[in-house]
Design an enzyme around this catalytic site. Structure first.
Site, short mmCIF file in Angstrom:
data_model
loop_
_atom_site.label_atom_id
_atom_site.label_comp_id
_atom_site.label_asym_id
_atom_site.label_seq_id
_atom_site.Cartn_x
_atom_site.Cartn_y
_atom_site.Cartn_z
N GLN A 183 25.67 3.91 -66.00
CA GLN A 183 25.61 5.37 -65.88
C GLN A 183 24.28 5.83 -65.29
O GLN A 183 23.74 6.89 -65.64
CB GLN A 183 25.84 6.02 -67.25
CG GLN A 183 27.27 5.94 -67.73
CD GLN A 183 28.23 6.69 -66.81
OE1 GLN A 183 27.87 7.69 -66.20
NE2 GLN A 183 29.46 6.20 -66.71
N SER A 184 23.76 5.07 -64.35
CA SER A 184 22.46 5.37 -63.74
C SER A 184 22.49 6.65 -62.90
O SER A 184 23.25 6.76 -61.94
CB SER A 184 22.04 4.19 -62.85
OG SER A 184 20.93 4.53 -62.05
N ASN A 185 21.63 7.60 -63.26
CA ASN A 185 21.45 8.80 -62.43
C ASN A 185 20.80 8.44 -61.10
O ASN A 185 21.10 9.03 -60.07
CB ASN A 185 20.56 9.81 -63.16
CG ASN A 185 21.17 10.28 -64.46
OD1 ASN A 185 22.32 10.72 -64.50
ND2 ASN A 185 20.41 10.18 -65.54
N ALA B 287 21.19 5.63 -59.43
CA ALA B 287 22.18 5.03 -58.54
C ALA B 287 23.01 6.11 -57.86
O ALA B 287 23.31 6.02 -56.66
CB ALA B 287 23.07 4.08 -59.33
#
Length: 347
Positions: A87-89, A91
């Site tokens: 859930q990387s912002n 990325a």
């Protein structure tokens, strides 16, 4: 603000001449949190809305990517590679930056958050990454993402591509320069409001945003505090990440590695919860308070943990209680909310 030194003037000139690809809608808004200020009974609490940078729902990584993408394009690269959690912002914003630039994007995402449902790998940021056209490779949480990214870059070069590898969170020296520049924007806004800036509080994970703010404060001759609230890393790990990005950024501007050493490194460990990506009661309380008192949406991974730290620091007996003006940097992240359905259920 005091008058910057001659080395700082030279560094500011170097900063303005670096290649940069405009991505964000800046300056971002700055507003007073009047109801939260009244609840804490301490300094005036302001919020810098870097969740409003605009790139695929916005967030703090946009400012970093302006410099990182600028360098990548100057080097003639045609592909971006980066890494993060599922859930990387970061990325998501890399995927969006690649779309804006017409570049291919490969993302290596680690399943690093325990005890999540199968839906966690399908919704929120990872869904948006795929929608934005990124090629997503998921790896187990204990795999070495740096090695996977390096191997991927090597393979892409053999295939004729020209990849540019962006580290976790965009948190090297080049990325940190995004927030060295952002500090000047914030300082000017506070000056226009006739509100002397005493401290900035933010959620801190990969360390580059905090490092950039520290350097930006030093470049402006500022003597306040940059108060980082850990979202998972230990004090030792977070401090090492911030110092790495800070030293790297100083070198890029032709400054000695210890140029910004006079800016104190402050890391708060009390609100990181049981694990990165895992919210606790304080996280949910901060989410609820920001939403119901100010109509502001935080996220359970980063900004709510930072806001929980802000509330404690500004309340009676807190480290920032006796100051006049404190700014909370909203780093974004609401795009991940659908991966945390309990956020609406436990309030």
């Amino acid at each position: 603000m005091s008058i910057p030194s001659s080395p700082a003037f030279a560094a500011l000139h170097s900063l303005s001449n670096l290649p940069r690809s405009p991505l964000g809608m800046t300056p971002t808004p700055l507003s007073l949190l009047a109801r939260v200020t009244a609840l804490c009974g301490g300094p005036q609490i302001w919020i810098k809305r870097d969740d409003c940078t605009g790139l695929a729902t916005g967030g703090n990584k946009t400012r970093k990517l302006e410099f990182l993408l600028g360098q990548a394009r100057a080097m003639g690269c045609d592909t971006l590679i980066s890494q993060g959690a599922l859930q990387s912002n970061h990325a998501r914003q890399v995927a969006a930056a690649g779309a804006v630039a017409g570049m291919k994007v490969h993302l290596v995402l680690s399943d690093a958050v325990p005890d999540r449902s199968a839906n966690y790998a399908k919704v929120g940021n990872i869904q948006l990454c795929r929608l934005l056209g990124a090629q997503v490779q998921c790896i187990v949480g204990d795999a070495n993402a740096d090695e996977v990214c390096a191997a991927l870059a090597q393979q892409l070069r053999r295939d004729g591509s020209r990849p540019y590898v962006i580290p976790m969170g965009g948190s090297n020296g080049m990325g940190a320069l995004g927030y060295a520049a952002a500090f000047a924007e914030l300082a000017q806004q506070m000056q226009q409001l006739n509100a002397p800036l005493d401290a900035v509080v933010l959620a801190s994970g990969s360390g580059g945003t905090q490092a950039g703010l520290m350097l930006g404060g030093w470049l402006q001759g500022w003597q306040g505090r940059i108060h980082g609230v850990s979202v998972g890393p230990t004090k030792e790990v977070l401090s090492a990440r911030v110092n790495y990005a800070l030293v790297d950024a100083c070198e890029l501007l032709g400054l000695p590695a210890d140029a910004a050493a006079s800016v104190e490194l402050i890391t708060e460990m009390g609100f990181k919860g049981p694990h990165y990506g895992v919210p606790d009661a304080a996280t949910f309380k901060a989410l609820e308070l920001a939403a119901r008192e100010e109509g502001i949406l935080l996220d359970p991974v980063y900004s709510a943990k930072g806001f929980a730290g802000l509330l404690q620091a500004c309340a009676t007996g807190g480290a920032l209680h006796g100051l006049s003006n404190v700014v909370f940097l909203h780093t974004g992240g609401v795009a991940a909310m659908s991966a945390y359905p309990e956020a609406g259920e436990v309030l």
